[in-house]
Design a protein around this motif. Structure first.
Motif, PDB file in Angstrom:
ATOM      1  N   LEU A  64       0.794  -1.222   0.000  1.00 15.51           N
ATOM      2  CA  LEU A  64       0.000   0.000   0.000  1.00 15.51           C
ATOM      3  C   LEU A  64       0.835   1.285   0.000  1.00 15.51           C
ATOM      4  O   LEU A  64       0.532   2.210  -0.758  1.00 15.51           O
ATOM      5  N   PRO A  65       1.874   1.398   0.843  1.00 16.95           N
ATOM      6  CA  PRO A  65       2.666   2.637   0.799  1.00 16.95           C
ATOM      7  C   PRO A  65       3.282   2.897  -0.577  1.00 16.95           C
ATOM      8  O   PRO A  65       3.373   4.055  -1.005  1.00 16.95           O
ATOM      9  N   PHE A  66       3.677   1.833  -1.275  1.00 15.54           N
ATOM     10  CA  PHE A  66       4.258   2.002  -2.606  1.00 15.54           C
ATOM     11  C   PHE A  66       3.193   2.437  -3.618  1.00 15.54           C
ATOM     12  O   PHE A  66       3.473   3.211  -4.540  1.00 15.54           O
ATOM     13  N   ILE A  67       1.974   1.948  -3.449  1.00 19.68           N
ATOM     14  CA  ILE A  67       0.872   2.350  -4.323  1.00 19.68           C
ATOM     15  C   ILE A  67       0.487   3.797  -4.056  1.00 19.68           C
ATOM     16  O   ILE A  67       0.285   4.585  -4.979  1.00 19.68           O
ATOM     17  N   ILE A  68       0.403   4.158  -2.789  1.00 19.91           N
ATOM     18  CA  ILE A  68       0.008   5.519  -2.407  1.00 19.91           C
ATOM     19  C   ILE A  68       1.053   6.537  -2.837  1.00 19.91           C
ATOM     20  O   ILE A  68       0.719   7.639  -3.276  1.00 19.91           O
ATOM     21  N   LEU A  69       2.326   6.177  -2.747  1.00 17.71           N
ATOM     22  CA  LEU A  69       3.431   7.090  -3.061  1.00 17.71           C
ATOM     23  C   LEU A  69       4.142   6.680  -4.356  1.00 17.71           C
ATOM     24  O   LEU A  69       5.349   6.837  -4.472  1.00 17.71           O
ATOM     25  N   MET A  70       3.400   6.214  -5.325  1.00 12.97           N
ATOM     26  CA  MET A  70       3.987   5.643  -6.530  1.00 12.97           C
ATOM     27  C   MET A  70       4.911   6.613  -7.264  1.00 12.97           C
ATOM     28  O   MET A  70       6.029   6.256  -7.651  1.00 12.97           O
ATOM     29  N   SER A  71       4.486   7.846  -7.466  1.00 11.56           N
ATOM     30  CA  SER A  71       5.316   8.804  -8.213  1.00 11.56           C
ATOM     31  C   SER A  71       6.641   9.107  -7.514  1.00 11.56           C
ATOM     32  O   SER A  71       7.687   9.121  -8.166  1.00 11.56           O
ATOM     33  N   PRO A  72       6.645   9.371  -6.191  1.00 10.96           N
ATOM     34  CA  PRO A  72       7.932   9.529  -5.510  1.00 10.96           C
ATOM     35  C   PRO A  72       8.819   8.290  -5.578  1.00 10.96           C
ATOM     36  O   PRO A  72      10.048   8.405  -5.651  1.00 10.96           O
ATOM     37  N   VAL A  73       8.223   7.101  -5.576  1.00 13.60           N
ATOM     38  CA  VAL A  73       9.010   5.868  -5.713  1.00 13.60           C
ATOM     39  C   VAL A  73       9.717   5.851  -7.064  1.00 13.60           C
ATOM     40  O   VAL A  73      10.907   5.540  -7.160  1.00 13.60           O
ATOM     41  N   HIS A  74       8.992   6.205  -8.104  1.00 13.12           N
ATOM     42  CA  HIS A  74       9.618   6.302  -9.427  1.00 13.12           C
ATOM     43  C   HIS A  74      10.752   7.326  -9.418  1.00 13.12           C
ATOM     44  O   HIS A  74      11.818   7.103 -10.011  1.00 13.12           O
ATOM     45  N   GLY A  75      10.519   8.452  -8.743  1.00  8.68           N
ATOM     46  CA  GLY A  75      11.533   9.493  -8.676  1.00  8.68           C
ATOM     47  C   GLY A  75      12.801   9.039  -7.983  1.00  8.68           C
ATOM     48  O   GLY A  75      13.904   9.386  -8.406  1.00  8.68           O
ATOM     49  N   VAL A  76      12.647   8.257  -6.919  1.00  5.45           N
ATOM     50  CA  VAL A  76      13.813   7.747  -6.190  1.00  5.45           C
ATOM     51  C   VAL A  76      14.672   6.875  -7.091  1.00  5.45           C
ATOM     52  O   VAL A  76      15.905   6.994  -7.115  1.00  5.45           O
ATOM     53  N   ILE A  77      14.037   5.999  -7.851  1.00  5.33           N
ATOM     54  CA  ILE A  77      14.793   5.074  -8.704  1.00  5.33           C
ATOM     55  C   ILE A  77      15.633   5.827  -9.716  1.00  5.33           C
ATOM     56  O   ILE A  77      16.822   5.547  -9.905  1.00  5.33           O
ATOM     57  N   VAL A  78      15.030   6.819 -10.371  1.00  3.36           N
ATOM     58  CA  VAL A  78      15.753   7.557 -11.401  1.00  3.36           C
ATOM     59  C   VAL A  78      16.726   8.564 -10.798  1.00  3.36           C
ATOM     60  O   VAL A  78      17.915   8.589 -11.146  1.00  3.36           O
ATOM     61  N   ASN A  79      16.239   9.393  -9.890  1.00  6.81           N
ATOM     62  CA  ASN A  79      17.043  10.521  -9.417  1.00  6.81           C
ATOM     63  C   ASN A  79      18.118  10.140  -8.400  1.00  6.81           C
ATOM     64  O   ASN A  79      19.097  10.882  -8.239  1.00  6.81           O
ATOM     65  N   TYR A 139      24.655   4.522  -9.903  1.00  4.64           N
ATOM     66  CA  TYR A 139      25.014   3.191 -10.365  1.00  4.64           C
ATOM     67  C   TYR A 139      24.761   3.050 -11.871  1.00  4.64           C
ATOM     68  O   TYR A 139      24.036   3.829 -12.463  1.00  4.64           O
ATOM     69  N   GLY A 140      25.352   2.021 -12.441  1.00  9.07           N
ATOM     70  CA  GLY A 140      25.144   1.736 -13.851  1.00  9.07           C
ATOM     71  C   GLY A 140      26.367   2.064 -14.686  1.00  9.07           C
ATOM     72  O   GLY A 140      27.491   2.095 -14.189  1.00  9.07           O
ATOM     73  N   TYR A 141      26.140   2.306 -15.954  1.00 11.23           N
ATOM     74  CA  TYR A 141      27.239   2.573 -16.882  1.00 11.23           C
ATOM     75  C   TYR A 141      27.007   3.911 -17.573  1.00 11.23           C
ATOM     76  O   TYR A 141      25.887   4.440 -17.596  1.00 11.23           O
ATOM     77  N   SER A 167      25.052  11.350 -14.034  1.00 10.76           N
ATOM     78  CA  SER A 167      24.023  10.497 -14.623  1.00 10.76           C
ATOM     79  C   SER A 167      24.613   9.207 -15.192  1.00 10.76           C
ATOM     80  O   SER A 167      25.670   9.202 -15.812  1.00 10.76           O
ATOM     81  N   HIS A 168      23.888   8.104 -14.948  1.00 17.23           N
ATOM     82  CA  HIS A 168      24.257   6.782 -15.447  1.00 17.23           C
ATOM     83  C   HIS A 168      23.054   6.137 -16.124  1.00 17.23           C
ATOM     84  O   HIS A 168      21.911   6.548 -15.911  1.00 17.23           O
ATOM     85  N   ASN A 169      23.318   5.120 -16.906  1.00 20.74           N
ATOM     86  CA  ASN A 169      22.260   4.249 -17.422  1.00 20.74           C
ATOM     87  C   ASN A 169      22.194   3.018 -16.520  1.00 20.74           C
ATOM     88  O   ASN A 169      23.191   2.309 -16.361  1.00 20.74           O
ATOM     89  N   HIS A 226      19.482   7.147 -18.285  1.00 14.52           N
ATOM     90  CA  HIS A 226      19.560   8.535 -17.805  1.00 14.52           C
ATOM     91  C   HIS A 226      20.772   9.283 -18.348  1.00 14.52           C
ATOM     92  O   HIS A 226      20.692  10.474 -18.636  1.00 14.52           O
ATOM     93  N   ASN A 227      21.881   8.589 -18.475  1.00 12.96           N
ATOM     94  CA  ASN A 227      23.081   9.234 -19.021  1.00 12.96           C
ATOM     95  C   ASN A 227      22.849   9.655 -20.470  1.00 12.96           C
ATOM     96  O   ASN A 227      23.233  10.764 -20.879  1.00 12.96           O
ATOM     97  N   ASN A 228      22.210   8.787 -21.239  1.00 12.00           N
ATOM     98  CA  ASN A 228      21.869   9.129 -22.622  1.00 12.00           C
ATOM     99  C   ASN A 228      20.991  10.371 -22.667  1.00 12.00           C
ATOM    100  O   ASN A 228      21.184  11.266 -23.499  1.00 12.00           O
TER     101      ASN A 228
END
Length: 253
Positions: A159-174, A180-182, A191-193, A207-209
């Motif tokens: 439920l917390p992930f559903i309620i706060l879905m957009s911030p969760v997406h933001g954490v992963i990218v930002n 991490y990544g290449y 920025s990395h991919n 993200h790097n691209n």
């Protein structure tokens, strides 16, 4: 119980990809970067689509667009709304992001005109969609779905992930895409991919691209990379829902 588990998991996956689809296509590639144009009718339609799919975590396309432009202009500096270089843990980073977002959304932040130019504004709708009552109604709807299908207690941790879905997406990218990544390109930020085939984030983790080619609608660059959102954008251009401003570097045939 088995049917309830399957239903909730499907609901979670659909909510994840549907909400992120609108955030990536409408908020990011359209509102922030203006990679393509659309009519006033379709702009309003995508506002409503964002509200339906993002629900309790609805983001104003206007506030998101302005904030994201600031991110590109001041990446990994004190003026960046979200940077793991400035904030040493993701919670502090996202709290600062929220503060910057709210100042822009309430139009009390002093922001240069170039960051606001062309960003879609439907402030009356944003006010309704972002009100505490509206967000609470969405939360109650989510809880009611869990109760109605007889979800086991352990599924309520979703439920917390559903309620706060957009911030969760933001954490992963930002956060993670700046740590991490290449890297295909040595740009002036971290920025990395994360993935060569970004099926989790609709291409957002390439993200790097994206930081190298900020106006390019296809975030994949190398032959082994794939931006799963781009074929949908390409199709919408063919259907004249949107119109590319410039001919993309590559096209799906």
């Amino acid at each position: 119980m088995e049917n309830a588990v399957i239903f909730i998991l499907i609901f979670f996956v659909v909510h994840w990809y549907a909400s992120l689809f609108f955030q990536s296509m409408f908020h990011h590639r359209y509102a922030a970067h203006g990679m393509f144009t659309m009519s006033n009718f379709w702009e309003k339609t995508f506002h409503i689509g964002s509200f339906i799919t993002q629900g309790s975590s609805y983001l104003s396309p206007y506030a998101y667009g302005v904030m994201h432009r600031l991110h590109h202009a001041f990446a990994d500096t004190e003026e960046d709304p979200h940077s793991p270089i400035i904030d040493k843990d993701l919670f502090r980073m996202m709290w600062r992001t929220r503060r910057v977002y709210m100042d822009i959304d309430q139009e009390i932040a002093v922001v240069g005109e170039k960051f606001k130019k062309g960003v879609p504004k439907w402030r009356k709708f944003d006010k309704f969609a972002e009100s505490r009552i509206t967000r609470l109604v969405w939360v109650l709807i989510y809880v009611a779905i869990f109760v109605a299908v007889g979800a086991p207690w352990w599924l309520y941790f979703l439920l917390p992930f559903i309620i706060l879905m957009s911030p969760v997406h933001g954490v992963i990218v930002n956060w993670y895409s700046h740590k991490y990544g290449y890297r295909n390109y040595e740009v002036k930020d971290t920025s990395h991919n994360l993935f060569p085939v970004d099926l989790l984030m609709w291409g957002e983790s390439l993200h790097n691209n994206h930081h190298k080619f900020g106006g390019r609608p296809n975030f994949a660059v190398k032959w082994y990379e794939f931006d799963p959102l781009y074929p949908f954008i390409w199709l919408m251009d063919k259907l004249r829902i949107i119109r590319f401003k410039n001919k993309p570097a590559t096209q799906y045939m």
